[in-house]
Write a protein that holds these residues in place. Structure first.
Motif, PDB file in Angstrom:
ATOM      1  N   LEU A  44      -8.245  -2.276 -20.208  1.00  0.00           N
ATOM      2  CA  LEU A  44      -8.096  -1.031 -19.437  1.00  0.00           C
ATOM      3  C   LEU A  44      -8.109  -1.288 -17.935  1.00  0.00           C
ATOM      4  N   PRO A  45      -9.046  -2.052 -17.374  1.00  0.00           N
ATOM      5  CA  PRO A  45      -9.003  -2.309 -15.935  1.00  0.00           C
ATOM      6  C   PRO A  45      -7.728  -3.023 -15.482  1.00  0.00           C
ATOM      7  N   LEU A  46      -7.209  -3.936 -16.289  1.00  0.00           N
ATOM      8  CA  LEU A  46      -5.968  -4.615 -15.907  1.00  0.00           C
ATOM      9  C   LEU A  46      -4.812  -3.624 -15.846  1.00  0.00           C
ATOM     10  N   TYR A  47      -4.773  -2.690 -16.771  1.00  0.00           N
ATOM     11  CA  TYR A  47      -3.749  -1.649 -16.721  1.00  0.00           C
ATOM     12  C   TYR A  47      -3.950  -0.750 -15.500  1.00  0.00           C
ATOM     13  N   LEU A  48      -5.204  -0.410 -15.189  1.00  0.00           N
ATOM     14  CA  LEU A  48      -5.449   0.414 -14.008  1.00  0.00           C
ATOM     15  C   LEU A  48      -5.012  -0.308 -12.740  1.00  0.00           C
ATOM     16  N   ALA A  49      -5.210  -1.627 -12.706  1.00  0.00           N
ATOM     17  CA  ALA A  49      -4.735  -2.405 -11.567  1.00  0.00           C
ATOM     18  C   ALA A  49      -3.212  -2.314 -11.464  1.00  0.00           C
ATOM     19  N   ASP A  50      -2.541  -2.337 -12.614  1.00  0.00           N
ATOM     20  CA  ASP A  50      -1.088  -2.187 -12.592  1.00  0.00           C
ATOM     21  C   ASP A  50      -0.687  -0.786 -12.141  1.00  0.00           C
ATOM     22  N   GLY A  51      -1.523   0.211 -12.453  1.00  0.00           N
ATOM     23  CA  GLY A  51      -1.256   1.561 -11.959  1.00  0.00           C
ATOM     24  C   GLY A  51      -1.310   1.625 -10.447  1.00  0.00           C
ATOM     25  N   LEU A  52      -2.318   0.990  -9.855  1.00  0.00           N
ATOM     26  CA  LEU A  52      -2.393   0.929  -8.401  1.00  0.00           C
ATOM     27  C   LEU A  52      -1.250   0.107  -7.833  1.00  0.00           C
ATOM     28  N   LEU A  53      -0.866  -0.946  -8.549  1.00  0.00           N
ATOM     29  CA  LEU A  53       0.268  -1.764  -8.126  1.00  0.00           C
ATOM     30  C   LEU A  53       1.532  -0.918  -8.075  1.00  0.00           C
ATOM     31  N   GLU A  54       1.721  -0.064  -9.059  1.00  0.00           N
ATOM     32  CA  GLU A  54       2.894   0.808  -9.068  1.00  0.00           C
ATOM     33  C   GLU A  54       2.881   1.746  -7.867  1.00  0.00           C
ATOM     34  N   ALA A  55       1.702   2.273  -7.531  1.00  0.00           N
ATOM     35  CA  ALA A  55       1.599   3.141  -6.351  1.00  0.00           C
ATOM     36  C   ALA A  55       1.970   2.365  -5.085  1.00  0.00           C
ATOM     37  N   LEU A  56       1.544   1.098  -5.009  1.00  0.00           N
ATOM     38  CA  LEU A  56       1.899   0.265  -3.863  1.00  0.00           C
ATOM     39  C   LEU A  56       3.402   0.001  -3.809  1.00  0.00           C
ATOM     40  N   GLU A  57       4.003  -0.158  -4.963  1.00  0.00           N
ATOM     41  CA  GLU A  57       5.454  -0.379  -5.013  1.00  0.00           C
ATOM     42  C   GLU A  57       6.205   0.848  -4.512  1.00  0.00           C
ATOM     43  N   TRP A  58       5.753   2.032  -4.896  1.00  0.00           N
ATOM     44  CA  TRP A  58       6.359   3.258  -4.389  1.00  0.00           C
ATOM     45  C   TRP A  58       6.205   3.342  -2.870  1.00  0.00           C
ATOM     46  N   MET A  71      -2.822   5.718 -11.867  1.00  0.00           N
ATOM     47  CA  MET A  71      -3.848   5.090 -12.693  1.00  0.00           C
ATOM     48  C   MET A  71      -3.924   5.755 -14.059  1.00  0.00           C
ATOM     49  N   TRP A  72      -3.787   7.082 -14.095  1.00  0.00           N
ATOM     50  CA  TRP A  72      -3.844   7.787 -15.372  1.00  0.00           C
ATOM     51  C   TRP A  72      -2.699   7.368 -16.283  1.00  0.00           C
ATOM     52  N   LEU A  73      -1.485   7.327 -15.738  1.00  0.00           N
ATOM     53  CA  LEU A  73      -0.339   6.938 -16.551  1.00  0.00           C
ATOM     54  C   LEU A  73      -0.490   5.501 -17.052  1.00  0.00           C
ATOM     55  N   ALA A  74      -1.047   4.643 -16.212  1.00  0.00           N
ATOM     56  CA  ALA A  74      -1.319   3.266 -16.644  1.00  0.00           C
ATOM     57  C   ALA A  74      -2.378   3.254 -17.740  1.00  0.00           C
TER      58      ALA A  74
END
Length: 312
Positions: A44-58, A71-74
């Protein structure tokens, strides 16, 4: 990044510490379980990190995004990974690179369970928020590992770290746990920025905290603070109650079972994942230098590289 292209505002050894914290989350959880298979605690934390990564990409592309929603979608993608389907009525976000990588992870038996409240709180059509928690009244240690993830974002105001930690907690838990999550994130961030010197600040961040997650956080902080002067490897061993060979040779008493803090089946993977992440925030990769390889190492390496590519 400043005009010369130098990352002058990043904490010292930032890349090393980000990598170490991600490794530490996996190592602490597997050490607690005494098992090589990965578990929900670290997934779960690794997915949440990817959620923040996606926000950074945007943000890199000049598009505003809601970090909490990312983070929720991740987290929903991690829910599907762990349960086989999305929650009824919830959005079904498209997969990302991490979803393509997880099928390559070798699992000998099964993905180990984590804090059940994490799955329970995500099993909703709506995102958990302060005004509408999906885990009403819930407070448990599952909020601690994700607090470490929300502390990874560098060069942001402290208030941003607090907001991210609070939002991450409310995805599955309620206000008391969210308050502890904020403190846990600030402790990790202070350790990333000031290493051993930050230990004197941690006690103040625990004032007024109540509940199971708070008591667990106090235990971690106390154990790590009392051994902060040790070498990274010795501090790691001291946290887990593992005596060094020299200490074991001094006397039979030092080697007796009573010197061990607890047996693996008594440990909480959520707590130990956070604890090793904190050690990693203090010492960097030296804290986990002796760790065995993890089934998640390739994913962690890719996540670290993608994270750093957006922040330097």
């Amino acid at each position: 990044m400043n005009e010369t292209g130098e990352s002058a505002l990043l904490p010292e050894n930032y890349s090393d510490k980000v990598f170490a914290i991600l490794l530490g989350l996996a190592d602490g959880a597997t050490h607690a379980r005494d098992d090589i298979d990965p578990g929900a605690t670290e997934i779960l934390p690794l997915y949440l990190a990817d959620g923040l990564l996606e926000a950074l990409e945007w943000a890199r592309d000049g598009v505003a995004s809601d970090e909490a929603a990312c983070m929720w979608l991740a987290a929903l993608r991690s829910y599907k990974k762990l349960t086989g389907s999305f929650p009824t009525g919830a959005p079904e976000p498209l997969g990302r690179w991490i979803d393509n990588e997880f099928p390559k992870v070798e699992i000998f038996e099964k993905i180990a369970d984590g804090d059940p409240q994490n799955i329970f709180g995500l099993n909703s059509a709506d995102m958990g928020q302060a005004g509408r928690p999906t885990g009403a009244g819930a407070d448990s240690t599952g909020v601690l590992p994700r607090a470490a993830i929300t502390a990874l974002l560098a060069r942001v105001p402290l208030g941003t770290t607090e907001a991210l930690a609070r939002s991450a907690a409310f995805l599955t838990h309620d206000a008391q746990a969210a308050t502890t999550s904020v403190a846990a994130a600030k402790i990790i961030r202070s350790a990333m920025e000031r290493s051993e010197e930050s230990a004197g600040e941690w006690e103040d961040l625990l004032v007024g905290l109540e509940g199971p997650s708070a008591e667990a956080l106090r235990g971690v902080v106390a154990r790590i603070r009392e051994n902060i002067a040790l070498s990274p490897e010795d501090a790691y061993n001291a946290y887990f109650g593992d005596a060094s060979e020299d200490e074991s040779a001094e006397s039979d008493v030092a080697a007796a079972p009573e010197s061990v803090v607890s047996v693996p089946e008594d440990r909480d993977p959520e707590v130990d994942a956070y604890a090793v992440a904190l050690l990693a925030a203090v010492y960097g990769t030296e804290a986990v230098g002796e760790r065995p390889a993890s089934a998640l190492d390739d994913i962690i390496s890719e996540l670290h590289d993608r994270w750093m590519a957006l922040l330097v």
